[in-house]
Scaffold this motif. Structure first.
Motif, PDB file in Angstrom:
ATOM      1  N   SER A  59      44.784  82.410 140.851  1.00  0.00           N
ATOM      2  CA  SER A  59      43.373  82.853 140.443  1.00  0.00           C
ATOM      3  C   SER A  59      42.787  81.288 140.386  1.00  0.00           C
ATOM      4  O   SER A  59      41.435  81.459 141.043  1.00  0.00           O
ATOM      5  CB  SER A  59      43.757  83.019 138.851  1.00  0.00           C
ATOM      6  N   CYS A  62      53.024  91.939 142.083  1.00  0.00           N
ATOM      7  CA  CYS A  62      52.155  91.076 142.759  1.00  0.00           C
ATOM      8  C   CYS A  62      51.442  89.985 142.045  1.00  0.00           C
ATOM      9  O   CYS A  62      51.138  90.494 140.942  1.00  0.00           O
ATOM     10  CB  CYS A  62      50.822  91.813 143.655  1.00  0.00           C
ATOM     11  N   THR A  84      41.333  91.126 137.241  1.00  0.00           N
ATOM     12  CA  THR A  84      42.260  92.171 137.728  1.00  0.00           C
ATOM     13  C   THR A  84      41.777  93.619 137.464  1.00  0.00           C
ATOM     14  O   THR A  84      41.856  94.390 138.410  1.00  0.00           O
ATOM     15  CB  THR A  84      43.499  92.088 136.744  1.00  0.00           C
ATOM     16  N   ILE A 105      54.757  89.477 146.273  1.00  0.00           N
ATOM     17  CA  ILE A 105      53.500  89.226 147.018  1.00  0.00           C
ATOM     18  C   ILE A 105      52.546  88.279 146.334  1.00  0.00           C
ATOM     19  O   ILE A 105      52.184  88.572 144.975  1.00  0.00           O
ATOM     20  CB  ILE A 105      52.770  90.655 147.362  1.00  0.00           C
ATOM     21  N   ASN A 118      48.239  86.609 141.631  1.00  0.00           N
ATOM     22  CA  ASN A 118      47.457  85.898 141.928  1.00  0.00           C
ATOM     23  C   ASN A 118      47.391  84.565 141.332  1.00  0.00           C
ATOM     24  O   ASN A 118      47.418  84.566 140.029  1.00  0.00           O
ATOM     25  CB  ASN A 118      45.690  86.500 141.999  1.00  0.00           C
ATOM     26  N   SER A 145      40.018  94.084 140.879  1.00  0.00           N
ATOM     27  CA  SER A 145      40.784  94.465 141.942  1.00  0.00           C
ATOM     28  C   SER A 145      41.434  95.820 141.716  1.00  0.00           C
ATOM     29  O   SER A 145      41.514  96.674 142.950  1.00  0.00           O
ATOM     30  CB  SER A 145      42.075  93.186 141.755  1.00  0.00           C
ATOM     31  N   TYR A 202      50.025  94.459 139.644  1.00  0.00           N
ATOM     32  CA  TYR A 202      49.124  93.317 140.300  1.00  0.00           C
ATOM     33  C   TYR A 202      48.494  92.690 138.934  1.00  0.00           C
ATOM     34  O   TYR A 202      47.988  93.187 138.032  1.00  0.00           O
ATOM     35  CB  TYR A 202      47.914  93.709 141.037  1.00  0.00           C
ATOM     36  N   PHE A 225      49.161  86.059 145.991  1.00  0.00           N
ATOM     37  CA  PHE A 225      47.757  85.883 146.440  1.00  0.00           C
ATOM     38  C   PHE A 225      47.195  84.328 146.080  1.00  0.00           C
ATOM     39  O   PHE A 225      47.384  83.975 144.810  1.00  0.00           O
ATOM     40  CB  PHE A 225      46.911  86.923 145.941  1.00  0.00           C
ATOM     41  N   GLY A 226      46.788  83.526 147.037  1.00  0.00           N
ATOM     42  CA  GLY A 226      46.223  82.324 146.646  1.00  0.00           C
ATOM     43  C   GLY A 226      45.568  81.711 147.883  1.00  0.00           C
ATOM     44  O   GLY A 226      46.301  81.861 149.093  1.00  0.00           O
ATOM     45  N   ASN A 227      44.467  80.847 147.870  1.00  0.00           N
ATOM     46  CA  ASN A 227      44.055  80.410 149.067  1.00  0.00           C
ATOM     47  C   ASN A 227      44.847  79.162 149.259  1.00  0.00           C
ATOM     48  O   ASN A 227      45.403  78.678 148.563  1.00  0.00           O
ATOM     49  CB  ASN A 227      42.340  80.145 149.094  1.00  0.00           C
TER      50      ASN A 227
END
Length: 252
Positions: free
Chosen positions: A210, A206, A78, A231, A208, A81, A178, A233-235
């Protein structure tokens, strides 16, 4: 860059001033140095890898700082970021605020200095039980072997830092939040308090995901926070292995 950035998800404009962006997580002092194969072999490291430090790696951090060319950076997921966000924004300085836990030691002082150099408004909870978290980047050619020692990063206390009036005022000043999922392993109650504040005040929260182990072993605190996430975040790997998370990810 303009002092007013459009928020494409809501259509609102966000005025960029001090403490607009708030991040909270595991601060690490990144220590980077060029090493040789003998160094890697001594500590059982692969040339290109990422691991958590074990007892056998304790002396590594003392040895690597004695190298002739050592670079220090304010790190951790973090903190990295919000640091990059601040670099992209440039001015005003201290748009990004960061909370996390460090040790009352030399590495902690270096970390504070590096965060300040990056123009991040870092407010650390300092304690003397565990040393400042570090991440050694052992570089050989084009390869990089990372060894992370979380140490003090695991010691954040909501009631001793986040709940303090002066610190909570900084949280309230922000309009965008975030936090990486990693912090759910340390202080889920802190994450939830910030997420609820963002939701109650129509601000942007937001998160992630992780790493896969967060949803596997810390799913309960993660799912408590998810309803407040604007929001995520993650693949593909992080989202597709868990049906419930995938459904919530599509909803977010």
């Amino acid at each position: 860059m303009s002092d007013d950035n459009p928020n494409t998800s809501t259509g609102r404009k966000i005025a960029l001033s001090e403490n607009t962006l708030f991040g909270m997580g595991n601060p690490l002092l990144d220590i980077s140095a060029v090493v040789d194969k003998d160094f890697l072999d001594k500590y059982g490291l692969k040339p290109n890898d990422q691991i958590l430090a074990e007892d056998k790696h304790k002396a590594l951090f003392e040895e690597i700082v004695k190298r002739s060319k050592v670079e220090y950076h304010a790190g951790g997921s973090t903190q990295n970021s919000v640091k990059i966000a601040q670099w992209m924004i440039q001015k005003p300085h201290k748009v990004a605020t960061f909370f996390g836990c460090i040790g009352a030691d030399q590495f902690g002082e270096i970390l504070k200095k590096k965060a300040d150099e990056a123009n991040v408004d870092a407010h650390y909870y300092e304690q003397n039980v565990e040393p400042t978290g570090t991440c050694a980047a052992c570089i050989t050619g084009d390869n990089r072997s990372l060894v992370a020692n979380l140490a003090a990063a695991n010691c954040y206390k909501k009631e001793k830092h986040l709940d303090l009036d002066s610190n909570w005022e900084l949280v309230k000043k922000a309009t965008v939040y975030y936090i990486a999922g990693f912090f759910l392993t340390v202080s889920p109650e802190s994450v939830l308090k910030v997420a609820k504040h963002a939701s109650d005040n129509n601000k942007i929260f937001c998160m992630n995901l992780s790493a896969p182990f967060i949803s596997q072993f810390f799913k309960e605190p993660l799912m408590k926070v998810m309803p407040y996430v604007d929001i995520l975040f993650g693949n593909e790997t992080l989202l597709t292995h868990d049906t419930e998370l995938r459904r919530l990810g599509e909803y977010v």
